[in-house]
Structure formats: structure tokens, C-alpha cells
Design an enzyme around this catalytic site. Sequence first.
Site, PDB file in Angstrom:
ATOM      1  N   THR A 177     -18.484 -57.072  22.506  1.00  9.88           N
ATOM      2  CA  THR A 177     -19.299 -55.744  22.691  1.00  9.88           C
ATOM      3  C   THR A 177     -21.189 -55.822  22.695  1.00  9.88           C
ATOM      4  OG1 THR A 177     -17.905 -55.559  20.286  1.00  9.88           O
ATOM      5  CG2 THR A 177     -19.979 -54.734  19.632  1.00  9.88           C
ATOM      6  N   LYS A 217     -16.982 -48.849  22.317  1.00  9.19           N
ATOM      7  CA  LYS A 217     -16.398 -49.260  21.531  1.00  9.19           C
ATOM      8  C   LYS A 217     -17.991 -49.862  20.287  1.00  9.19           C
ATOM      9  CE  LYS A 217     -15.712 -53.726  19.875  1.00  9.19           C
ATOM     10  NZ  LYS A 217     -14.760 -53.977  18.810  1.00  9.19           N
TER      11      LYS A 217
END
Length: 307
Positions: free
Chosen positions: A106, A182
Site C-alpha cells: 500500500t 487501495k
Amino acid sequence: MSGHSAERSPYKEAVWIGTGNMGLPMAKNLLRSGIRLGVHNRTPQRLAPLLKAGAHAIADLRGSLSGTPLVFTMMADDAAVKETLLKEGGLLDSLPQGGVHVSMGTLSPGFVLELSKTHTERGQILVSAPVFGRPDRAEAGTLTIVAAGPQKTLESLLPLLEHLGSPVFCVGEDPSLANHIKVLGNFTLAGLLETLAESLSLARRVGVSPEQLVEILDTALYRSPVFRNYGQLMAREDFQPAGFRMRLGLKDVRLVQKEADRVDVALPLADLLHAGFLAGIHRGMEDWDWSALGQVRAEDAGAARKK
């Protein structure tokens, strides 16, 4: 899991970098595809389970990737990726022209956009493929993967990605698109944690069973394993060991705030979450599960400090 077989992938070998709580089980699943896998980690002791499963260790990336056109990284943040990529003899220097870097952590969309440009300047390809799911789903190979990059490269990677999770959503050719999704997903999930935390704090004060409240709300409204799992963690006050640390939750909230500021979008909930996670970290919960936001709100409501 997959509608593709590993044999259909043109890649017969790869390197995996990053063997934390998520990276280790993901690398194990990639090994099961039959690919020859080299593994590298800043803490070499973490490689032992993968070596036992058939991987081979790579101590130094310099010279190790000349014949390997595919490298996966699974790292917690931009800084960790920069350290591995940008240092002398790092991934950027070691990956050959035409080589593919699949980044599964991420990361901030802005960093991924710049990283994609840097890879392109060197004749390399970046695919961004961050995942949704906790370590148990990584173990089971059931992560949800959001992938973006050149279409032909994505198609060649699908047989391997589908050993790590299903479904795999391909969202475009710009790698940063996957990271926008995300970051937005984690922000939405953090908002659910805030709602749960506040509801359970009130439930305890008025004599409602937290466990029963979670069961009833999931049955009546959500029917979601995500709601149920996080609700149960909060109801039981079961915050250690962490599946996803609070400090990483704070990092992801800051990422969505940064993107919102860039395009002048107000996200009032993000400001509330930022304050909540920061309070938890100041209270010593940095490495607790981010669902310990429930403990922060319980303390705010006058509950005794959890030991």
C-alpha cells in the site's frame, strides 16, 4: 481460485522481496505455482520458512537479477520501497531492461506515479497490484488484488497473481490507479472501524452485550465477514497480535488526506480518524491491531485502560 493455470505464465522464475506478515504467506503461495523463486528481505532470518519450502535466498540484488525479468515487492510504505529500489545496487540498478516490477504494498499514488516514470526511463515495467485482506486471507490465497499496468503485462501475470488471490481486478494502464483504489478502500474500512468503535462504546455504557450487538447488526444489516471479524475483535477487545498495525492505519489515512488535499476535496471523517489513530499511538497502541481504535473510543467514553 484461478481460471488460469500457472503453466500458462511466460515467467518461469521470479524474485520476491519483503517477507512480513503479508509477504511471507504470499510468497509461499507463489512458490506453489511451480515458479523458481528467489527471496530477499532486509531481515534475512525471516526467509527460513520460504527456504524450507523450496525458495533460494538472495543476499545481494547486484548481479542476481540479470536473468530474472520479474520481481515482486511487498513492503509497508514508500520509504521501505525507496530504500530497496533507489540505493546503489538496488532494484532499479539490478532489474534488466524489459524487466517487470510488481509492487503489491500500500503505497502513495503519487510515489507510484513517479516510480512508474523512473522504471520507464530505464526500459523497465511497473505493475502495481496492492491487495485487500489480512494475513489469514494471504495464507489461504484469497486476497482481493487490484492491478494496474500495461495490458499485455497484466495478462501475462494473471496466472501468477491468481495464486495469490481472487478476484484480480485490472483497472487500467496507469499503475497509480490501483493505489488510489487501495487507499480509498482502506479509508472506507477505517470509517467502518470508527462506527463500530463508537457504537460499542455506547453499548457497553448502556448494558448491551458487545458480542450480541455485533451478531445482530451483521445478521440484520451487513452480512459481511469484514464487519463480523472486526466487530468480534472489538467486542472481545482482542487487539494483539496485530493483523494490521495501528501505525499503518495512520499511514493510510494520511495517504488519503494527501490525495484529497491535492485536489481540494474535504474528507471530514479522515480528520477524525487521523486524530483517533494518533491518540492510540500516543497511548502505546502503535503496534496493536488498528481495530484498537475501539479501545481509544472506549477510553474516551470513560472505560478503564485495557492491560
